[in-house]
Design a protein around this motif. Structure first.
Motif, short mmCIF file in Angstrom:
data_model
loop_
_atom_site.label_atom_id
_atom_site.label_comp_id
_atom_site.label_asym_id
_atom_site.label_seq_id
_atom_site.Cartn_x
_atom_site.Cartn_y
_atom_site.Cartn_z
N ARG A 201 -0.44 -5.36 9.00
CA ARG A 201 -0.95 -7.46 8.92
C ARG A 201 -1.15 -7.57 7.38
O ARG A 201 -2.01 -6.73 6.95
N PRO A 202 -0.58 -8.62 7.12
CA PRO A 202 -0.61 -8.76 5.33
C PRO A 202 -2.27 -9.22 5.18
O PRO A 202 -2.54 -8.73 4.05
N GLU A 203 -3.59 -9.39 6.24
CA GLU A 203 -4.06 -9.15 5.45
C GLU A 203 -5.58 -7.59 4.97
O GLU A 203 -6.16 -7.57 4.41
N ASP A 204 -4.81 -6.51 5.82
CA ASP A 204 -5.04 -5.53 5.49
C ASP A 204 -4.86 -4.95 4.10
O ASP A 204 -6.33 -4.10 4.05
N ARG B 120 -4.10 1.52 11.78
CA ARG B 120 -2.31 0.95 11.86
C ARG B 120 -1.72 1.91 11.04
O ARG B 120 -0.86 2.02 10.97
N GLU C 99 5.38 -3.09 12.59
CA GLU C 99 4.74 -4.94 13.08
C GLU C 99 3.75 -4.91 13.56
O GLU C 99 3.24 -6.14 12.87
N ARG C 100 2.83 -3.41 13.34
CA ARG C 100 1.67 -3.93 13.77
C ARG C 100 1.19 -4.36 12.20
O ARG C 100 -0.35 -4.65 12.49
#
Length: 277
Positions: free
Chosen positions: A121-124, A63, A118-119
């Motif tokens: 993610r917060p946890e990334d 991502r 948008e792809r």
């Protein structure tokens, strides 16, 4: 420099730049995001150098790479527009057509960037931080410096080998990438060896050359306007030759090559002026 703290700070700055870009995709914000992404990628590359058996989380990297490409493509179009306006030796009609072509690309690429944002993610970011801490766990500063020195030497050797090839002008993009890895590592930690003198100037020359090359690639798509396309490409090609020559010259100075071309005092331009390396 404590790499653990620097690693976390690098990832936090990346996240902050990403959040700002989500709110507003302006030229300055996009540039900031690109810089933060490049440093994050360099951090991950060095972590991989430290431990080949501990790869970063694949989904997160995929991502981030998609975002890097999308942001880079849009940024390149923005830079191309500025460089197009500098082509004063071509008819105004050709510049207008070229700019319209670039603006159309900009609209499409802005939508692609939005999808890439948008792809993410917060946890990334949490997963990247955990990955960095796991790889750095138990490593002393001496361990990191030894690994960094080996890393720097390998990157400089690769760049030097490409620069000294007979077709060095064909490898400038690869040389630029190797030298950027060196620059970013020096920003991440103190490897215990000095940064090559003149590295910043070389990267500046290579960056300008690369921007011009990207502009040329984009203008080749102007097939509906063959006359204006030829006028624009001729002007860009002329600048490319000069920029490429300057870039190769700077690389030769960086790696200890001497310029033996004969010249008089009146011919001493910035290109010929002796430069410390």
């Amino acid at each position: 420099m404590e790499l653990r703290n620097t690693a976390i700070s690098t990832l936090q700055r990346y996240r902050s730049a990403l959040e700002r870009t989500r709110l507003r995709t302006d030229t300055e914000g996009l540039h900031r995001l690109r810089v933060r992404l490049k440093k994050t990628r360099s951090l991950l590359r060095f972590l991989r150098h430290l431990d080949r058996d501990a790869p970063p989380p694949k989904g997160v990297v995929r991502r981030s790479n998609d975002l890097f490409r999308a942001a880079g493509a849009l940024r390149e179009v923005q830079v191309n527009c500025a460089r197009m306006n500098e082509l004063r030796n071509v008819p105004a009609e050709a510049r207008t057509i070229g700019l319209a072509h670039l603006r159309k690309q900009e609209e499409r690429l802005a939508k692609e960037l939005r999808r890439s944002l948008e792809r993410i993610r917060p946890e990334d970011f949490q997963r990247l931080e955990l990955h960095a801490l796991r790889v750095l766990q138990g490593r002393t500063m001496n361990d990191l410096r030894a690994a960094a020195q080996k890393y720097v030497k390998a990157e400089l050797d690769r760049a030097k080998g490409l620069t000294r090839a007979a077709d060095a002008h064909l490898h400038l993009h690869e040389v630029r990438k190797h030298l950027k890895h060196v620059r970013h590592l020096h920003e991440l930690l103190d490897p215990g060896v000095p940064e090559p003198n003149g590295l910043g100037k070389v990267l500046g020359r290579l960056g300008t050359w690369h921007d011009e090359l990207v502009l040329r690639t984009s203008l080749q798509e102007l097939r509906k306007y063959p006359e204006q396309r030829s006028e624009l490409l001729a002007a860009v090609d002329q600048r490319l030759i000069t920029l490429r020559t300057y870039a190769v010259h700077r690389l030769q100075l960086l790696f200890g090559e001497r310029d033996h071309s004969p010249r008089t005092k009146s011919q001493r331009t910035p290109f010929h002026r002796p430069t410390k390396t």
